[in-house]
Design a protein around this motif. Sequence first.
Motif, PDB file in Angstrom:
ATOM      1  N   LEU A   1       0.911  -1.244  -0.109  1.00 47.50           N
ATOM      2  CA  LEU A   1       0.016  -0.011  -0.002  1.00 47.50           C
ATOM      3  C   LEU A   1       0.828   1.208   0.088  1.00 47.50           C
ATOM      4  CD1 LEU A   1      -2.859  -0.674   2.413  1.00 47.50           C
ATOM      5  CD2 LEU A   1      -3.204  -0.155  -0.036  1.00 47.50           C
ATOM      6  N   PHE A   2       2.070   1.237   0.888  1.00 47.00           N
ATOM      7  CA  PHE A   2       2.747   2.506   1.134  1.00 47.00           C
ATOM      8  C   PHE A   2       4.298   2.446   0.460  1.00 47.00           C
ATOM      9  CE2 PHE A   2      -0.341   2.329   4.628  1.00 47.00           C
ATOM     10  CZ  PHE A   2      -0.940   3.127   4.398  1.00 47.00           C
TER      11      PHE A   2
ATOM     12  N   LYS B   1       5.737   3.292  -2.555  1.00 46.11           N
ATOM     13  CA  LYS B   1       6.482   4.362  -3.085  1.00 46.11           C
ATOM     14  C   LYS B   1       6.875   5.447  -1.760  1.00 46.11           C
ATOM     15  CE  LYS B   1       2.824   7.460  -4.743  1.00 46.11           C
ATOM     16  NZ  LYS B   1       1.572   7.066  -3.846  1.00 46.11           N
ATOM     17  N   GLU B   2       5.884   5.531  -0.752  1.00 51.39           N
ATOM     18  CA  GLU B   2       6.254   6.360   0.291  1.00 51.39           C
ATOM     19  C   GLU B   2       7.372   5.746   1.082  1.00 51.39           C
ATOM     20  OE1 GLU B   2       2.905   5.663  -0.718  1.00 51.39           O
ATOM     21  OE2 GLU B   2       2.093   7.224  -1.277  1.00 51.39           O
TER      22      GLU B   2
ATOM     23  N   ILE C   1       9.653   4.178  -0.168  1.00 50.23           N
ATOM     24  CA  ILE C   1      10.923   4.260  -0.957  1.00 50.23           C
ATOM     25  C   ILE C   1      11.394   5.843  -0.550  1.00 50.23           C
ATOM     26  CG2 ILE C   1      11.682   4.567  -3.265  1.00 50.23           C
ATOM     27  CD1 ILE C   1      11.716   1.636  -2.523  1.00 50.23           C
ATOM     28  N   VAL C   2      10.461   6.833  -0.697  1.00 51.47           N
ATOM     29  CA  VAL C   2      11.037   8.288  -0.514  1.00 51.47           C
ATOM     30  C   VAL C   2      11.632   8.633   0.902  1.00 51.47           C
ATOM     31  CG1 VAL C   2       9.990  10.785  -0.130  1.00 51.47           C
ATOM     32  CG2 VAL C   2       9.232   9.087  -1.927  1.00 51.47           C
TER      33      VAL C   2
END
Lengths: 268, 263
Positions: free
Chosen positions: A147-148, A150-151, A153-154
């Motif tokens: 769900l998260f 890409k967040e 990864i940031v």
Amino acid sequence: MEILEYTFMQRALIIGALVSLVCPVISFFVVNRNLGFIGVGISHTAFGGAALGSFLGANPVGVAVVFSFTAALIVARVSQSRKISEDTAIGIMFSVAMAMGALLIGLKKQYTVDLFGYLFGNILAVTSGDIIAVAAMGAVVLGVVALFFKEFIVMCFDEEYGRSLKLPMDALRYALLGAIAVTVVMSMKVIGIVLISALLVLPAATARMWFNDYRAVIAASMVYTFFTVIGGLVVSYYLNISSGASIVLLGAAVFLLSGAVRPRRSRF
Amino acid sequence: MSDAIVKAKGISFSYDGAATPAIAGVSMDVERGQVFGMVGPNGGGKSTLLKLVAGLIKPEEGQIEFDFRRSANGRGVGYMPQHASANWRFPIKVIDVILMGMYGELGMMKRVGASERAAAAEAAEIMEVGDMSSRHISELSGGQRQRVFIARALAAKPELLLLDEPAAGMDAHSQDSFYALIERLRDDLGLTIIIVTHDMGVIPRVCNQVACVNVNVVVHDKPERLTCPVTEGFIGEHKEIFLHGDIPHRVVRRGGEVSEVAD
């Protein structure tokens, strides 16, 4: 094959396969956020929970989840405090939990063998109920990461930039530490609390030597974990040694070998 | 005639536990379509002021107003943190770094699609890093990395670009082409750009407005007359840059002496 005829071995292999789907993903974040010692702290705290569960006649895995989750919350809280360092808090927390575990073992001697299994992994202790519990915990962890993704990864690459995008970096840190807590407990019976922290760092550290893209690193970590966990279980069966020890030693051997032959271009 | 894209009104900010405020009672207008420089001594609050404008931290007093024209759905602000904030060991390709610029617009739990990829590729082309898209970020030079980070800030098509020491660690040649690019962003894309810098040489060259920041702020509309009470010590320390750098000599009057507030 004789090894597959035993029900306990079948269960252990299924759990090993489930663990090798989840551990490498969490390992990727542990390695890239430098959370290795936090992993050690959370896993050792879980031992206190397992011991308390055994002592009270409750489900040790259930109590261990509560303990490791609480440990993760404490670590996440402390990291925002200026009064005490994360490092210090972990050092205190996990030794207290281990001490409590040792005390409870002493009070109720008949559970000693069982708890030794939680510390270093014991495939004989795996029940069919464990498979369901491990599958459910793995689904929760992978679900949160998916769900998260890409967040996360940031957060690993540039947390301050993530804040400037108004992404909830604090909440994501709690979520990641919570996911580590659950991963620790799901791996408890096969690998053991003392040794699970190795599987939180070795997979991504080994894969990182070969790949420069996060997708490739995660995929390679999965392949690495699958072969070392399954290989370690087989070795543990034939040599009659603790499964956690054989998995971790095999994994470390692959890590060292990989370091010796890795391509120069990936070094930096 | 004023057409401010950012209006700061009496903003103050203190870090937890600090005895003195980092920024106190700052009011300033940043004019649209200009390059706005921020200079001042280390610890004087330049980066703090930039973070306040970026919305990373909230002012304890006062407010910051924005007047965006184009960003109907976007946030309008593109931010590039200081070089040091990134984890260079992280296994990530250039194009994936630039794509992060779209994550704020995209929202949580949403997957990157074709339109985000197109926007990232376009930003990479503007910053002249398109041919490095599939390389690992650590393989790039300092100047190339900064371009990638600006491309990331540009991906969501902001009106206001905030750059925290963008030319740090670049050699003189890279800095020249870098500042030429900054001027193109202003002139061709109509961006308003706020630059925090230690490089005094950049000020008369590219900045239309300069803020001297040292807890308080004095804004100068004519950067070539940079004499300022709040950064007096700072400019004094950097006299040699003024005298020997590639700055027109009229910048420093009376042999580098700081004499009066020019505004």
